[in-house]
Write a protein that holds these residues in place. Structure first.
Motif, PDB file in Angstrom:
ATOM      1  N   PRO A 109      44.375  33.602  31.241  1.00  0.00           N
ATOM      2  CA  PRO A 109      44.722  35.023  31.396  1.00  0.00           C
ATOM      3  C   PRO A 109      45.291  35.332  32.777  1.00  0.00           C
ATOM      4  N   THR A 110      46.296  36.217  32.799  1.00  0.00           N
ATOM      5  CA  THR A 110      46.911  36.609  34.066  1.00  0.00           C
ATOM      6  C   THR A 110      46.650  38.085  34.390  1.00  0.00           C
ATOM      7  N   ASN A 111      45.765  38.718  33.613  1.00  0.00           N
ATOM      8  CA  ASN A 111      45.514  40.155  33.800  1.00  0.00           C
ATOM      9  C   ASN A 111      44.121  40.427  34.354  1.00  0.00           C
ATOM     10  N   LYS A 112      43.512  39.433  34.973  1.00  0.00           N
ATOM     11  CA  LYS A 112      42.142  39.596  35.460  1.00  0.00           C
ATOM     12  C   LYS A 112      42.027  39.505  36.976  1.00  0.00           C
ATOM     13  N   GLY A 113      43.150  39.472  37.677  1.00  0.00           N
ATOM     14  CA  GLY A 113      43.074  39.285  39.119  1.00  0.00           C
ATOM     15  C   GLY A 113      42.777  37.834  39.427  1.00  0.00           C
ATOM     16  N   ASP A 129      45.873  34.306  41.105  1.00  0.00           N
ATOM     17  CA  ASP A 129      45.617  35.733  41.336  1.00  0.00           C
ATOM     18  C   ASP A 129      46.681  36.478  40.551  1.00  0.00           C
ATOM     19  N   GLY A 130      46.298  36.980  39.387  1.00  0.00           N
ATOM     20  CA  GLY A 130      47.287  37.496  38.470  1.00  0.00           C
ATOM     21  C   GLY A 130      48.142  36.331  37.989  1.00  0.00           C
ATOM     22  N   SER A 131      49.444  36.459  38.102  1.00  0.00           N
ATOM     23  CA  SER A 131      50.336  35.383  37.674  1.00  0.00           C
ATOM     24  C   SER A 131      50.664  34.418  38.820  1.00  0.00           C
ATOM     25  N   SER A 153      35.649  32.726  28.194  1.00  0.00           N
ATOM     26  CA  SER A 153      35.677  33.523  29.421  1.00  0.00           C
ATOM     27  C   SER A 153      34.292  33.561  30.049  1.00  0.00           C
ATOM     28  N   ASP A 220      36.248  35.602  37.815  1.00  0.00           N
ATOM     29  CA  ASP A 220      36.426  35.102  36.457  1.00  0.00           C
ATOM     30  C   ASP A 220      36.723  33.607  36.427  1.00  0.00           C
TER      31      ASP A 220
END
Length: 230
Positions: A109-113, A129-131, A153, A220
């Protein structure tokens, strides 16, 4: 005196006969420690090691394969191009192919910081960190068959600079727990040492220290894929 000299001569003759035999046996034993049989992955292994690719086992091939096996704790260390040796090499090839874009397929995932990603299939981990890739990818050693690293997760919930394992009775430096006793931590073994860990994500000391400095409780972690052989 004559009898003594005769006995000495006999003993000397016997020693003279035994010594070459011992040397010969020693040479045979040494040669026997190397498997001269052509393995099912001979060509692939030869190519990986930069050997002449002819699909035929040679003494030099065997020595090179044995050295690779010894370095990474692959047993039996006999120089045979078998499935386990090629499996380790295949993982190394996949790791090399990942380059600096390990999340090209978008599985992590790239939407969790800030997040630590673990790809069991390629035995790779990295932090993004993101993407944006912030560390790695680095080779890791995850759970073996029966004690697999669990997918899904997770979040880091406990950090211990030098944790003592009451199960395995070993120190676990730079430990960061993320799932019911499974954690990132450093080990002194090769990252490609089969069959794997007891479920933790093993790392080199350098990488585990970097993870320790970059991550915090609550960050995460995402684990996906399936380790070959599990």
């Amino acid at each position: 005196m004559t009898g003594i000299r005769k006995r000495a001569a006999v003993v000397g003759a016997v020693v003279g006969m035994v010594a070459p035999l011992t040397v010969a046996l020693g040479g045979t034993a040494q040669a026997a420690s190397c498997n001269v049989t052509t393995g099912p992955y001979q060509r692939q292994v030869e190519k990986f090691l930069g050997r002449t690719v002819d699909g035929r086992q040679s003494a030099a091939d065997c020595a090179a394969i044995k050295a690779f096996q010894a370095k990474h704790g692959i047993t039996p260390t006999r120089g045979y191009a078998g499935p386990l040796t090629w499996q380790v090499m295949s993982i190394m090839n996949a790791q090399k192919a990942a380059g600096k874009n390990p999340n090209k397929a978008g599985r992590c995932p790239t939407n969790k910081g800030r997040i630590a990603c673990v790809d069991l299939t390629r035995q790779l981990s990295w932090i993004q960190d993101g993407s944006r890739l912030t560390y790695g990818p680095v080779a890791v050693r995850t759970g073996k068959d029966g004690t697999e690293t669990r997918t899904g997760s997770k979040k880091i919930y406990q950090r211990t600079l030098r944790h003592w394992s009451t199960i395995y009775h070993v120190w676990m430096p730079y430990t960061q727990f993320f799932d019911g006793g499974q954690a990132f931590h450093s080990v002194t073994k090769s990252m490609w040492n089969p069959p794997g860990s007891g479920g933790c994500v093993n790392m080199t000391d350098k990488d585990a220290k970097a993870y320790w400095n970059l991550l915090r409780n609550g960050d995460d972690v995402f684990v996906y894929g399936r380790k070959p052989g599990t």
